[in-house]
Design a protein around this motif. Structure first.
Motif, PDB file in Angstrom:
ATOM      1  N   UNK A 174       2.068  -1.973  11.780  1.00 47.49           N
ATOM      2  CA  UNK A 174       1.538  -2.786  10.792  1.00 47.49           C
ATOM      3  C   UNK A 174       1.581  -4.224  10.865  1.00 47.49           C
ATOM      4  N   UNK A 175       2.941  -4.668  11.651  1.00 48.37           N
ATOM      5  CA  UNK A 175       2.928  -6.153  11.846  1.00 48.37           C
ATOM      6  C   UNK A 175       2.095  -6.624  12.806  1.00 48.37           C
ATOM      7  N   UNK A 176       1.824  -5.811  14.128  1.00 48.66           N
ATOM      8  CA  UNK A 176       0.852  -6.282  15.212  1.00 48.66           C
ATOM      9  C   UNK A 176      -0.602  -6.373  14.631  1.00 48.66           C
ATOM     10  N   UNK A 177      -0.832  -5.425  13.711  1.00 51.20           N
ATOM     11  CA  UNK A 177      -2.247  -5.360  12.894  1.00 51.20           C
ATOM     12  C   UNK A 177      -2.422  -6.366  12.049  1.00 51.20           C
ATOM     13  N   UNK A 178      -1.323  -6.898  11.341  1.00 46.17           N
ATOM     14  CA  UNK A 178      -1.547  -8.098  10.619  1.00 46.17           C
ATOM     15  C   UNK A 178      -1.612  -9.404  11.332  1.00 46.17           C
ATOM     16  N   UNK A 179      -1.077  -9.434  12.418  1.00 46.42           N
ATOM     17  CA  UNK A 179      -1.038 -10.766  13.501  1.00 46.42           C
ATOM     18  C   UNK A 179      -2.364 -10.575  13.921  1.00 46.42           C
ATOM     19  N   UNK A 180      -3.020  -9.451  14.517  1.00 49.04           N
ATOM     20  CA  UNK A 180      -4.191  -9.504  14.976  1.00 49.04           C
ATOM     21  C   UNK A 180      -5.222  -9.793  13.939  1.00 49.04           C
ATOM     22  N   UNK A 181      -5.277  -9.456  12.784  1.00 48.42           N
ATOM     23  CA  UNK A 181      -6.138  -9.764  11.715  1.00 48.42           C
ATOM     24  C   UNK A 181      -5.966 -11.296  11.461  1.00 48.42           C
ATOM     25  N   UNK A 182      -4.890 -11.700  11.294  1.00 49.59           N
ATOM     26  CA  UNK A 182      -4.764 -13.080  10.963  1.00 49.59           C
ATOM     27  C   UNK A 182      -5.363 -14.224  12.047  1.00 49.59           C
ATOM     28  N   UNK A 183      -5.270 -13.586  13.291  1.00 50.41           N
ATOM     29  CA  UNK A 183      -5.714 -14.307  14.363  1.00 50.41           C
ATOM     30  C   UNK A 183      -7.180 -14.389  14.387  1.00 50.41           C
ATOM     31  N   UNK A 184      -7.932 -13.213  14.236  1.00 45.79           N
ATOM     32  CA  UNK A 184      -9.189 -13.152  13.948  1.00 45.79           C
ATOM     33  C   UNK A 184      -9.951 -14.083  12.956  1.00 45.79           C
ATOM     34  N   UNK A 185      -9.247 -13.975  11.632  1.00 38.42           N
ATOM     35  CA  UNK A 185      -9.522 -14.701  10.576  1.00 38.42           C
ATOM     36  C   UNK A 185      -9.458 -16.184  11.011  1.00 38.42           C
ATOM     37  N   UNK A 186      -8.368 -16.600  11.540  1.00 38.13           N
ATOM     38  CA  UNK A 186      -8.063 -18.046  12.328  1.00 38.13           C
ATOM     39  C   UNK A 186      -9.500 -18.527  13.062  1.00 38.13           C
ATOM     40  N   UNK A 187     -10.146 -17.460  14.003  1.00 37.19           N
ATOM     41  CA  UNK A 187     -11.082 -17.779  14.759  1.00 37.19           C
ATOM     42  C   UNK A 187     -12.191 -18.013  14.078  1.00 37.19           C
ATOM     43  N   UNK A 188     -12.510 -17.114  13.002  1.00 33.21           N
ATOM     44  CA  UNK A 188     -13.817 -17.125  12.141  1.00 33.21           C
ATOM     45  C   UNK A 188     -13.656 -18.536  11.419  1.00 33.21           C
ATOM     46  N   UNK A 189     -12.455 -18.906  10.802  1.00 33.87           N
ATOM     47  CA  UNK A 189     -12.284 -20.077   9.940  1.00 33.87           C
ATOM     48  C   UNK A 189     -12.598 -21.231  10.993  1.00 33.87           C
ATOM     49  N   UNK A 190     -12.060 -21.214  12.094  1.00 34.02           N
ATOM     50  CA  UNK A 190     -12.443 -22.276  13.134  1.00 34.02           C
ATOM     51  C   UNK A 190     -13.642 -22.430  13.389  1.00 34.02           C
ATOM     52  N   UNK A 191     -14.508 -21.531  13.508  1.00 32.75           N
ATOM     53  CA  UNK A 191     -15.701 -21.619  13.963  1.00 32.75           C
ATOM     54  C   UNK A 191     -16.656 -22.105  12.813  1.00 32.75           C
ATOM     55  N   UNK A 192     -16.326 -21.803  11.552  1.00 26.70           N
ATOM     56  CA  UNK A 192     -16.938 -22.145  10.235  1.00 26.70           C
ATOM     57  C   UNK A 192     -16.627 -23.557  10.240  1.00 26.70           C
TER      58      UNK A 192
END
Length: 158
Positions: A10-28
């Protein structure tokens, strides 16, 4: 001995989701800066580059979940990714007497476990597992357990 970091999935899923959100936020943020605000000039590319690099490093470390079981007469190794379709999971089970040697290789932040087992066809086979997400104590426990098996196998041959 049993060793598993499955409870950290669950921690690794959270980190992966957080990193994906950071990528999307960075693109926006990059697009907003390029077409509307233009405050950061050429540094705006870092808004995309840094999160993508962090996500790449997270997945470069390899499969996150590692399970080991040496109870009984067989050794069981399982190595899988938290995202099922990203890599094929590894599952190997073989008798303890087939274990010849093992090596744990550490390069920067990447750890790999190489298991050499005896084989009828080639004489020996090397199995590779990614153990980057194990703690130092877990790696030491794994080494201790594998040392016992290798030592017992050498004593039986002599």
């Amino acid at each position: 001995m049993r060793l598993s970091n499955r409870n950290k999935a669950s921690l690794y899923n959270f980190i992966n989701t957080l990193l994906l959100m950071m990528v999307v936020l960075g693109i926006v943020s990059f697009l907003a800066n390029e077409y509307r605000f233009n405050v950061l000039k050429n540094e705006s590319y870092l808004l995309i580059l840094v999160p993508v690099l962090m996500l790449f490093i997270f997945h470069l470390n390899g499969r996150q979940i590692f399970e080991y079981d040496s109870d009984g007469e067989a050794l069981n190794f399982k190595n899988r990714n938290i995202i099922p379709f990203l890599n094929t999971p590894l599952y190997d089970e073989f008798p303890k007497y087939k274990l010849i040697k093992y090596d744990v290789i550490t390069i920067l932040f990447i750890k790999r476990l190489y298991i050499t087992i005896s084989s009828k066809n080639n004489g020996s086979t090397v199995l590779k597992y990614q153990i980057s997400y194990l703690t130092g104590k877990e790696v030491n426990d794994l080494k201790l357990s594998l040392n016992k098996v290798v030592k017992a196998n050498k004593e039986k041959k002599d």
